[in-house]
Design a protein around this motif. Sequence first.
Motif, short mmCIF file in Angstrom:
data_model
loop_
_atom_site.label_atom_id
_atom_site.label_comp_id
_atom_site.label_asym_id
_atom_site.label_seq_id
_atom_site.Cartn_x
_atom_site.Cartn_y
_atom_site.Cartn_z
N LYS A 1 0.82 -1.22 0.00
CA LYS A 1 0.00 0.00 0.00
C LYS A 1 0.85 1.27 0.00
N TYR A 2 2.03 1.17 0.62
CA TYR A 2 2.87 2.36 0.79
C TYR A 2 4.31 2.00 0.42
N ASP A 3 4.88 2.74 -0.49
CA ASP A 3 6.28 2.54 -0.88
C ASP A 3 7.15 3.41 0.02
N ILE A 4 7.50 2.86 1.18
CA ILE A 4 8.20 3.61 2.22
C ILE A 4 9.39 2.79 2.73
N PRO A 5 10.39 3.45 3.32
CA PRO A 5 11.55 2.72 3.84
C PRO A 5 11.21 1.92 5.09
N VAL A 6 11.97 0.85 5.28
CA VAL A 6 11.85 -0.02 6.45
C VAL A 6 13.20 -0.04 7.15
N TYR A 7 13.24 0.34 8.42
CA TYR A 7 14.49 0.42 9.17
C TYR A 7 14.64 -0.77 10.12
N LEU A 8 15.74 -1.49 9.97
CA LEU A 8 16.05 -2.66 10.78
C LEU A 8 17.53 -2.63 11.12
N SER A 9 17.88 -3.14 12.29
CA SER A 9 19.28 -3.16 12.70
C SER A 9 20.18 -3.89 11.70
N SER A 10 21.36 -3.37 11.50
CA SER A 10 22.36 -4.01 10.63
C SER A 10 22.86 -5.32 11.22
N LYS A 11 22.57 -5.57 12.50
CA LYS A 11 23.05 -6.77 13.18
C LYS A 11 22.04 -7.90 13.18
N GLU A 12 20.84 -7.66 12.61
CA GLU A 12 19.82 -8.71 12.68
C GLU A 12 20.25 -9.95 11.89
N ALA A 13 19.87 -11.12 12.39
CA ALA A 13 20.23 -12.38 11.75
C ALA A 13 19.62 -12.46 10.35
N PRO A 14 20.34 -13.03 9.38
CA PRO A 14 19.78 -13.15 8.03
C PRO A 14 18.43 -13.85 8.01
N SER A 15 18.25 -14.86 8.85
CA SER A 15 16.98 -15.60 8.87
C SER A 15 15.83 -14.77 9.41
N LEU A 16 16.13 -13.64 10.06
CA LEU A 16 15.10 -12.78 10.63
C LEU A 16 15.00 -11.45 9.88
N THR A 17 15.63 -11.38 8.73
CA THR A 17 15.66 -10.13 7.96
C THR A 17 14.67 -10.20 6.81
N PRO A 18 13.66 -9.34 6.79
CA PRO A 18 12.69 -9.36 5.69
C PRO A 18 13.36 -9.09 4.35
N ASN A 19 12.90 -9.79 3.34
CA ASN A 19 13.43 -9.62 1.99
C ASN A 19 12.58 -8.58 1.26
N VAL A 20 12.85 -7.31 1.56
CA VAL A 20 12.10 -6.22 0.94
C VAL A 20 13.10 -5.20 0.38
N PRO A 21 12.83 -4.65 -0.79
CA PRO A 21 13.78 -3.72 -1.40
C PRO A 21 13.91 -2.40 -0.66
N GLN A 22 12.93 -2.07 0.16
CA GLN A 22 12.95 -0.79 0.87
C GLN A 22 13.77 -0.83 2.15
N LEU A 23 14.43 -1.96 2.43
CA LEU A 23 15.11 -2.13 3.70
C LEU A 23 16.32 -1.22 3.84
N ILE A 24 16.42 -0.54 4.98
CA ILE A 24 17.58 0.28 5.34
C ILE A 24 18.11 -0.26 6.66
N ARG A 25 19.40 -0.56 6.72
CA ARG A 25 20.01 -1.13 7.92
C ARG A 25 20.52 0.00 8.82
N THR A 26 20.24 -0.09 10.10
CA THR A 26 20.61 0.97 11.04
C THR A 26 21.82 0.57 11.87
N ASP A 27 22.55 1.60 12.30
CA ASP A 27 23.67 1.44 13.22
C ASP A 27 23.27 1.94 14.60
N HIS A 28 24.02 1.51 15.60
CA HIS A 28 23.76 1.94 16.97
C HIS A 28 23.90 3.45 17.09
N GLU A 29 22.93 4.08 17.71
CA GLU A 29 22.84 5.53 17.93
C GLU A 29 22.62 6.32 16.65
N GLN A 30 22.27 5.63 15.57
CA GLN A 30 21.87 6.34 14.35
C GLN A 30 20.58 7.11 14.61
#
Length: 200
Positions: free
Chosen positions: A76-105
């Motif tokens: 419905k919405y073409d928007i960014p998705v923010y997830l930690s850069s440290k998340e396990a590959p098996s728990l990382t959604p396969n979406v093109p909008q994904l942006i990986r975050t750093d600590h204190e970003q």
Amino acid sequence: MNTESIFLKQQQLGPMDNFIYWIGDPKTRHMAIVDPAWDLNTILSTIESERYQLKMVLLTHGHFDHCNALDEVLNKYDIPVYLSSKEAPSLTPNVPQLIRTDHEQIISLGDIDITCLHTPGHTPGGQCFWFQNQLIAGDTLFTNGCGRCDLDNSNVDDMYTSLFKVLQILPDDTIIYPGHDYGDIPNDTWKHQKETNRFL
């Protein structure tokens, strides 16, 4: 919670007593959803009724019960998705909008600055979102509890570090908003949690 500077809504959805959250900037009418799961119709009706513009998805971690409505939201919405850069590959959604975050970003939502605090333990990529003395804690910290550390990809030593070193920067009057309604109250102050939470 509604003040002149912030909109914050806590919403319980699904069979696992999940809390999803809405953060909004009343000035720009920009909004973020945290951990979209379980009930797309309720999510969409909340966006419509609050009359904000959905600008981003924030994920505290990648467990299914915190993101099982993500694909539908992104349809419905073409928007960014923010997830930690440290998340396990098996728990990382396969979406093109994904942006990986750093600590204190810092992520800007209108005039609101949201700080990502990486808090591994429940998962390698657990993170909390801290803004204007509010902490959306995901499954790192509950009211009078903390996230499980006996699951695949969990680590009890990492959870200890997250609770006693990372979150210790928080002012005592910070309000803790957990990822599940597992306590006797839906939110609490950091000061009171340090006094009553047996894991602290």
